[in-house]
Design an enzyme around this catalytic site. Structure first.
Site, PDB file in Angstrom:
ATOM      1  N   TRP A 156      70.479  15.138  83.213  1.00  0.00           N
ATOM      2  CA  TRP A 156      69.679  15.862  84.078  1.00  0.00           C
ATOM      3  C   TRP A 156      67.876  16.121  83.355  1.00  0.00           C
ATOM      4  CZ3 TRP A 156      74.696  17.293  82.679  1.00  0.00           C
ATOM      5  CH2 TRP A 156      75.455  17.466  83.617  1.00  0.00           C
ATOM      6  N   HIS A 177      70.466  22.094  88.314  1.00  0.00           N
ATOM      7  CA  HIS A 177      71.520  21.907  89.362  1.00  0.00           C
ATOM      8  C   HIS A 177      72.121  23.227  89.682  1.00  0.00           C
ATOM      9  CE1 HIS A 177      74.351  21.705  85.505  1.00  0.00           C
ATOM     10  NE2 HIS A 177      73.628  22.577  85.300  1.00  0.00           N
ATOM     11  N   ARG A 203      63.950  18.416  89.244  1.00  0.00           N
ATOM     12  CA  ARG A 203      64.292  17.312  88.053  1.00  0.00           C
ATOM     13  C   ARG A 203      62.675  16.902  87.741  1.00  0.00           C
ATOM     14  NH1 ARG A 203      69.818  15.618  88.792  1.00  0.00           N
ATOM     15  NH2 ARG A 203      70.879  17.236  89.231  1.00  0.00           N
ATOM     16  N   GLN A 217      70.760  21.617  96.562  1.00  0.00           N
ATOM     17  CA  GLN A 217      72.409  21.553  96.101  1.00  0.00           C
ATOM     18  C   GLN A 217      73.119  22.642  96.820  1.00  0.00           C
ATOM     19  OE1 GLN A 217      73.087  20.962  91.912  1.00  0.00           O
ATOM     20  NE2 GLN A 217      72.933  18.748  92.011  1.00  0.00           N
ATOM     21  N   VAL A 260      83.692  20.362  83.794  1.00  0.00           N
ATOM     22  CA  VAL A 260      84.885  20.284  84.405  1.00  0.00           C
ATOM     23  C   VAL A 260      85.671  19.426  83.661  1.00  0.00           C
ATOM     24  CG1 VAL A 260      84.176  20.720  86.826  1.00  0.00           C
ATOM     25  CG2 VAL A 260      84.040  18.377  85.860  1.00  0.00           C
ATOM     26  N   ALA A 314      85.340  23.460  91.020  1.00  0.00           N
ATOM     27  CA  ALA A 314      84.201  23.774  91.349  1.00  0.00           C
ATOM     28  C   ALA A 314      83.776  22.242  92.029  1.00  0.00           C
ATOM     29  CB  ALA A 314      83.280  23.994  90.003  1.00  0.00           C
TER      30      ALA A 314
END
Ligand code: PHE
Length: 346
Positions: A156, A177, A203, A217, A260, A314
């Site tokens: 990112w 994000h 970004r 998003q 995650v 998620a």
């Protein structure tokens, strides 16, 4: 000759003063600017004059013509306005004339898709929550298992800014994000949670056809007892079918995101070629549409959810990418450059 032109000018102006109808003005135009007017005569006669006089007279005559034309335009406008005013006063307004159509506004394609996607998830029991665009490092990175100097930060490219507090300047950033909202939401409530978060993300990019410094998003997550990867697959597959059509197939493959475990990416079979392979899907038959995974136990621990009791999934999807796929748009910059020719197509 010059004296004659001056005399002509004052006569023209004098007459113009007392004119107050369009027909009167037209007669004036013919008299002073028409083919048989004294001025035209002078211009025609120039050729016969000696050189010196020709130059001076020519300039003066042309100047007079421009002046009279300009004066005529101004007078025309004034007369038109006073004629309209007069006819309104006399009740001659034609109320049967068609009105001027007013331009209708419409929703931006991004807004439309965003609302549509939110509707789909709300129908599945998700709640819509929005969060701040300016974030702390903690929410955007740290709490999502991306500490300072973690190589995953390279995923990112970040726009940093300074925030003035009582104890001095603190670094802040434009969220890269929507995932920081996982932390903010879970911090403020106990499970079960079922939330989607639409919003802008930023970004540090040199923009090109597939990169923008700002885009949208939609984050989604669900945490409760007994949530498994099968729930993630079921939910996202159902979503894909509602958005892209009942006949769509979905494919999940391994991917990596620090927050995650396991992490997956989801692809749908290409809706243009039905999986046969075409330009849209680069011949693969599949189109990646989002990143997802099971919420990492360390993330749960950080918000004081016991990972031995609660689990969750998620996902995060990029809105513009979906629009580009859906409408065959090949340049993301079109979305926010405010070109009405582009926007009116939706
Ligand atoms: N936040 C990730 C990104 O922007 C997407 C993501 C969200 C992945 C949630 C997994 C779970 O790339």
């Amino acid at each position: 000759m010059i004296a004659k032109l001056d005399e002509l000018r004052s006569r023209a102006l004098g007459e113009l003063d007392s004119i107050d109808t369009s027909s009167g003005l037209e007669a004036w135009r013919i008299r002073y600017l028409g083919r048989k007017s004294a001025l035209t005569e002078v211009l025609r006669g120039l050729a016969t004059l000696p050189l010196e006089e020709k130059r001076a007279t020519g300039a003066a005559a042309n100047e007079l013509r421009t002046f009279l034309e300009k004066t005529l335009t101004l007078k025309e406008e004034a007369i038109r306005e006073s004629e309209i005013a007069r006819s309104i006063e006399q009740g001659q307004l034609d109320v049967t004339l068609p009105g001027r159509p007013s331009a209708l506004g419409r929703l931006h394609p991004t807004t439309k898709l965003l609302r549509h996607i939110c509707d789909i998830f709300m129908a599945m029991g998700f709640e819509v929550i929005e969060g701040p665009d300016v974030e702390w490092d903690y929410y955007n990175f740290e709490a999502l298992n991306i500490p300072q100097d973690h190589p995953a930060r390279d995923m990112w490219d970040t726009l940093w800014m300074d925030f003035e507090t009582e104890d001095g300047r603190q670094p802040m950033l434009l969220r890269t994000h929507t995932s920081p909202m996982q932390i903010r939401v879970m911090e403020s409530r106990r499970p079960p949670v079922r939330v989607i978060v639409p919003g802008k993300v930023y970004r540090y990019e040199a923009t090109d056809a597939t990169h923008e410094a700002m885009f949208y998003q939609i984050e989604g997550f669900a945490v409760d007892k007994n949530i498994t990867l099968a729930d993630l697959k079921g939910t996202l597959f159902e979503f894909a079918k509602r958005l892209f059509g009942e006949e769509r197939k979905a494919r999940f493959r391994c991917d990596y995101f620090p927050f995650v475990e396991p992490g997956v990416e989801m692809a749908i079979d290409c809706f243009l070629c039905n999986g046969a392979g075409c330009q849209l899907c680069s011949g693969s038959g599949w189109i990646e549409i989002l990143g997802a995974g099971m919420v990492h136990p360390d993330v749960l621990r950080r918000v004081d959810y016991d990972p031995d009791v609660y689990t969750g999934f998620a996902f995060g999807l990029g809105l513009e990418r979906m629009l580009m796929l859906k409408y065959g748009i090949d340049d993301i910059r079109l979305f926010y450059s405010n070109d009405l020719r582009f926007l009116r197509q939706f």
